[in-house]
Write a protein that holds these residues in place. Structure first.
Motif, short mmCIF file in Angstrom:
data_model
loop_
_atom_site.label_atom_id
_atom_site.label_comp_id
_atom_site.label_asym_id
_atom_site.label_seq_id
_atom_site.Cartn_x
_atom_site.Cartn_y
_atom_site.Cartn_z
N GLN A 191 0.83 -1.20 0.00
CA GLN A 191 0.00 0.00 0.00
C GLN A 191 0.88 1.26 0.00
O GLN A 191 0.63 2.21 -0.76
CB GLN A 191 -0.91 -0.02 1.23
N ALA A 192 1.91 1.24 0.83
CA ALA A 192 2.84 2.37 0.87
C ALA A 192 3.57 2.48 -0.47
O ALA A 192 3.78 3.58 -0.99
CB ALA A 192 3.83 2.21 2.01
N ARG A 193 3.95 1.35 -1.04
CA ARG A 193 4.61 1.33 -2.34
C ARG A 193 3.76 2.01 -3.40
O ARG A 193 4.24 2.78 -4.24
CB ARG A 193 4.91 -0.13 -2.72
N ASN A 194 2.46 1.70 -3.37
CA ASN A 194 1.57 2.28 -4.37
C ASN A 194 1.49 3.79 -4.26
O ASN A 194 1.44 4.49 -5.27
CB ASN A 194 0.18 1.66 -4.27
N PHE A 195 1.48 4.29 -3.03
CA PHE A 195 1.51 5.75 -2.86
C PHE A 195 2.80 6.32 -3.45
O PHE A 195 2.78 7.32 -4.18
CB PHE A 195 1.40 6.13 -1.39
N LEU A 196 3.92 5.71 -3.12
CA LEU A 196 5.21 6.19 -3.62
C LEU A 196 5.28 6.13 -5.14
O LEU A 196 5.70 7.08 -5.80
CB LEU A 196 6.35 5.33 -3.04
N ARG A 197 4.86 5.01 -5.68
CA ARG A 197 5.05 4.76 -7.11
C ARG A 197 4.04 5.51 -7.98
O ARG A 197 4.38 6.01 -9.05
CB ARG A 197 4.92 3.26 -7.37
N ASP A 198 2.79 5.57 -7.49
CA ASP A 198 1.70 5.99 -8.38
C ASP A 198 1.13 7.36 -8.08
O ASP A 198 0.51 7.96 -8.95
CB ASP A 198 0.54 4.99 -8.29
N ALA A 199 1.28 7.84 -6.88
CA ALA A 199 0.53 9.04 -6.49
C ALA A 199 1.41 10.24 -6.16
O ALA A 199 0.99 11.37 -6.37
CB ALA A 199 -0.37 8.72 -5.31
N MET A 200 2.60 10.01 -5.66
CA MET A 200 3.42 11.14 -5.24
C MET A 200 3.95 11.90 -6.45
O MET A 200 4.30 11.30 -7.46
CB MET A 200 4.58 10.66 -4.38
N ALA B 156 10.51 12.29 -9.04
CA ALA B 156 9.52 11.28 -9.43
C ALA B 156 9.92 9.95 -8.80
O ALA B 156 11.05 9.80 -8.29
CB ALA B 156 9.48 11.16 -10.95
N SER B 157 9.02 8.99 -8.81
CA SER B 157 9.36 7.69 -8.23
C SER B 157 10.31 6.94 -9.16
O SER B 157 10.32 7.14 -10.37
CB SER B 157 8.10 6.88 -7.99
N TYR B 158 11.13 6.11 -8.53
CA TYR B 158 12.08 5.28 -9.28
C TYR B 158 12.34 4.03 -8.46
O TYR B 158 12.09 4.01 -7.26
CB TYR B 158 13.37 6.05 -9.57
N PRO B 159 12.84 2.97 -9.10
CA PRO B 159 13.04 1.71 -8.36
C PRO B 159 14.02 1.90 -7.21
O PRO B 159 15.06 2.54 -7.36
CB PRO B 159 13.61 0.77 -9.43
N ASP B 160 13.66 1.33 -6.08
CA ASP B 160 14.51 1.35 -4.89
C ASP B 160 15.70 0.42 -5.13
O ASP B 160 15.52 -0.80 -5.24
CB ASP B 160 13.66 0.88 -3.70
N PRO B 161 16.92 0.96 -5.24
CA PRO B 161 18.06 0.10 -5.59
C PRO B 161 18.38 -0.95 -4.52
O PRO B 161 18.98 -1.98 -4.85
CB PRO B 161 19.21 1.09 -5.76
N THR B 162 17.96 -0.72 -3.28
CA THR B 162 18.34 -1.67 -2.23
C THR B 162 17.66 -3.02 -2.41
O THR B 162 18.12 -4.03 -1.88
CB THR B 162 18.03 -1.13 -0.82
N LEU C 297 9.84 -4.50 -7.86
CA LEU C 297 8.68 -4.54 -6.97
C LEU C 297 8.55 -3.26 -6.15
O LEU C 297 7.46 -2.84 -5.81
CB LEU C 297 8.82 -5.71 -5.99
N TRP C 298 9.69 -2.66 -5.81
CA TRP C 298 9.68 -1.59 -4.79
C TRP C 298 10.21 -0.28 -5.36
O TRP C 298 11.19 -0.27 -6.11
CB TRP C 298 10.51 -2.03 -3.57
N PHE C 299 9.54 0.80 -4.94
CA PHE C 299 9.87 2.12 -5.48
C PHE C 299 10.12 3.11 -4.34
O PHE C 299 9.72 2.87 -3.20
CB PHE C 299 8.73 2.61 -6.37
N GLN C 300 10.74 4.19 -4.71
CA GLN C 300 11.00 5.24 -3.73
C GLN C 300 10.92 6.59 -4.43
O GLN C 300 10.86 6.67 -5.64
CB GLN C 300 12.39 5.07 -3.11
N VAL C 301 10.89 7.64 -3.63
CA VAL C 301 11.07 9.00 -4.15
C VAL C 301 12.17 9.64 -3.32
O VAL C 301 12.56 9.10 -2.28
CB VAL C 301 9.78 9.85 -4.04
N ASP C 302 12.67 10.77 -3.78
CA ASP C 302 13.56 11.58 -2.96
C ASP C 302 12.71 12.55 -2.16
O ASP C 302 11.71 13.07 -2.67
CB ASP C 302 14.56 12.36 -3.82
#
Length: 166
Positions: A42-51, A78-84, A103-108
DNA sequence: GCCAACGTTGGC
DNA sequence: GCCAACGTTGGC
């Protein structure tokens, strides 16, 4: 066709200050860090799709004494794949993830202002106008969640900031 | 698809 | 340190 201007969007992110506090963000290069390590869909979706770049962020200290909002930040990329997720040595390595389909995304996020008055969870709970705020609902554990524009304004005011401080 | 077991979050 | 709430896992 032109898109109309977006409505302002606001978020709350949690961090344990022993791990990465608002002051840590404040002193980071360009006051910015990649918000990595989120491993909840759910948090991923906010990061990836909405922020979106420029969205407001309440920086919440969890697992702290006391817990509460320490400062405000902005979404700075913008969101981008979380390298970790691809790093076997990383704490949040995910062997199920593929580079061609992460699978996992992040923003700055970038620090904007420290709250002149730290806003403890206790204070937030005592504010009737914030009764429906997501972070205050029982049992919620999301580390990234939306904040209503009205709630954003109230939190800033309680913390000693004005709307133009963002 | 159900659901019990387990791990994690996070306030207190 | 305790424990409630929640998400994930895996047996069936």
């Amino acid at each position: 066709m032109r898109s109309s201007p977006r409505k302002a969007q606001y978020w709350l992110v949690k961090s344990e200050p022993d791990c990465f506090s608002f002051d840590d963000l404040w002193t980071a290069p360009r006051r910015t860090t990649g918000w990595d390590g989120v491993r909840n869909y759910q948090a991923r979706n906010f990061l990836r799709d909405a922020m979106r770049v420029g969205d407001g962020v309440l920086y919440y200290h969890s697992g702290a004494e006391p817990p509460g909002v320490a400062g405000i930040a902005r979404v700075a990329s913008a969101s981008y794949p979380d390298p970790t997720q691809f790093d076997p040595a990383a704490e949040h390595f995910d062997p199920k993830s593929r580079r061609e389909m992460p699978l996992w995304f992040q923003v700055d996020i970038q620090a904007v202002r420290k709250l002149p008055r730290f806003l403890s969870l206790r204070t937030l709970k005592s504010e009737k106008a914030l009764a429906r705020m997501r972070v205050l609902q029982r049992g919620q554990r999301l580390s990234v969640m939306p904040v209503e524009p009205a709630e954003w304004g109230i939190v800033l005011a309680l913390g000693g900031l004005e709307a133009r401080d963002f």
